[in-house]
Structure formats: structure tokens, C-alpha cells
Write a protein that holds these residues in place. Structure first.
Motif, mmCIF file in Angstrom:
data_model
loop_
_atom_site.group_PDB
_atom_site.id
_atom_site.type_symbol
_atom_site.label_atom_id
_atom_site.label_comp_id
_atom_site.label_asym_id
_atom_site.label_seq_id
_atom_site.Cartn_x
_atom_site.Cartn_y
_atom_site.Cartn_z
ATOM 1 N N UNK A 28 -128.594 16.354 -61.455
ATOM 2 C CA UNK A 28 -128.304 16.125 -60.584
ATOM 3 C C UNK A 28 -127.580 14.357 -60.434
ATOM 4 N N UNK A 29 -128.381 13.875 -60.918
ATOM 5 C CA UNK A 29 -128.474 12.077 -61.349
ATOM 6 C C UNK A 29 -127.133 12.136 -62.088
ATOM 7 N N UNK A 30 -126.706 12.640 -62.221
ATOM 8 C CA UNK A 30 -125.489 12.949 -64.073
ATOM 9 C C UNK A 30 -126.271 11.605 -65.152
ATOM 10 N N UNK A 31 -127.375 11.789 -64.973
ATOM 11 C CA UNK A 31 -128.131 10.813 -66.045
ATOM 12 C C UNK A 31 -127.964 11.024 -67.317
ATOM 13 N N UNK A 32 -128.521 10.214 -68.222
ATOM 14 C CA UNK A 32 -128.717 10.157 -69.952
ATOM 15 C C UNK A 32 -130.412 10.656 -69.749
ATOM 16 N N UNK A 33 -130.484 12.033 -70.949
ATOM 17 C CA UNK A 33 -131.947 11.604 -71.237
ATOM 18 C C UNK A 33 -132.376 11.235 -72.683
ATOM 19 N N UNK A 34 -133.536 10.905 -72.202
ATOM 20 C CA UNK A 34 -133.916 10.397 -74.085
ATOM 21 C C UNK A 34 -135.090 11.111 -73.458
ATOM 22 N N UNK A 35 -135.380 12.209 -74.775
ATOM 23 C CA UNK A 35 -136.581 12.783 -75.460
ATOM 24 C C UNK A 35 -138.269 12.030 -76.331
#
Length: 156
Positions: A28-35
Motif C-alpha cells: 500500500x505504501x510502496x515500501x521496502x521490506x526488511x525481514x
């Protein structure tokens, strides 16, 4: 604005549910993800050296060495991260971290290092005596993180 989301994962249904939620927010925010998966090193009890009753010489023991145990835990962590990326990432940019040490502190420090705008965690919904004795990773992160934290219960 949410540009980076850190999602704390482990090998549980709680983490899977939170990851699904976190990845939806990222889309929804076009955000990068860190796992991030935290490996709490297993404590290997020291086995008393046994001696051969005839020769009096120390006998070799066939236990798992600490380094072997760390390698096993690291491989398990990588498998968990890979599984989550395959299941949820799609076309999102994903960075992954394997941290070693206490879980809550590892998540907090990783969030800072990654520059996360939001940390997403699942909760095991511990109550009563179990929560008192075990503590709660999510609760610790919420209380000590300078980054906003979203805790996703399994029932949501």
C-alpha cells in the motif's frame, strides 16, 4: 511516510500472520521490506569428560560442537527467511537480516540499522504466569523501540 518496514519473523504461525499483514502494508505504501530472524544461540551444557576405565585416558565424546550448532541455527534461519520471501514478497524489494542474541534487542537494533519507519511483529498472546516468566518479545520492543511498532495478534 512509511518507506521501510522491518518485519520480525520466526518459524511460527504468529510470525506468518504478521508478515502477511506487514507485506500488505508495504504494498500500500510502496515500501521496502526488511525481514529479520533472530537466532538466540543454543546453550550447550558442558559434558563432564569421561575416562576410559581401563587406560584412564579421556574418551572422545560425539557431541555437537558450538560452531556446528551455530551453523545449524544459521541454516534454519536462512530457510525461514527464504520461505517468507517466496511466500509474501512478490515484486517488493526485500532485505533480510539474521541477528544473533536476545530477540527483542536484536529487533530493536536491526530496526535502527535498517532505518525502518515501522516494525511489524506477531504476538504469541501469552497471558498470566507464562507471560510473567517468559516475558514478551513484542512487549519489550513496544516499550523500548524509538520506531513505531505494529503488533499483529493472530486473530486479526
Amino acid at each position: 511516510m512509511i518507506k521501510k518496514i522491518l518485519i520480525g519473523i520466526d518459524d511460527s504461525k504468529y510470525a506468518e500472520h504478521a508478515a502477511e499483514y506487514g507485506f500488505d502494508i508495504a504494498r500500500k505504501f510502496n515500501a521496502a521490506v526488511g525481514l529479520v530472524n533472530i537466532v538466540e544461540p543454543a546453550i550447550m551444557p558442558q559434558v563432564a569428560s569421561s575416562a576410559d576405565p581401563i587406560m584412564g585416558m579421556p574418551m572422545q565424546t560425539t557431541g555437537i560442537e558450538e560452531m556446528e550448532m551455530l551453523d545449524i541455527q544459521k541454516n534454519q534461519s536462512e530457510n525461514i527467511v527464504d520461505r517468507f520471501i517466496k511466500r509474501f514478497a512478490g515484486d517488493l524489494q526485500v532485505t533480510h537480516f539474521t541477528e544473533y542474541g536476545p530477540t527483542a534487542e536484536g529487533i530493536i537494533s536491526c530496526g535502527k540499522e535498517y532505518g525502518a519507519d515501522l516494525i511489524v511483529l506477531g504476538t504469541h498472546n501469552r497471558t498470566g504466569f507464562d507471560r510473567l516468566i517468559m516475558g514478551s518479545v513484542s512487549e519489550h520492543v513496544v516499550r523500548h523501540s524509538e520506531i513505531p511498532v505494529l503488533v499483529v495478534p493472530l486473530g486479526s
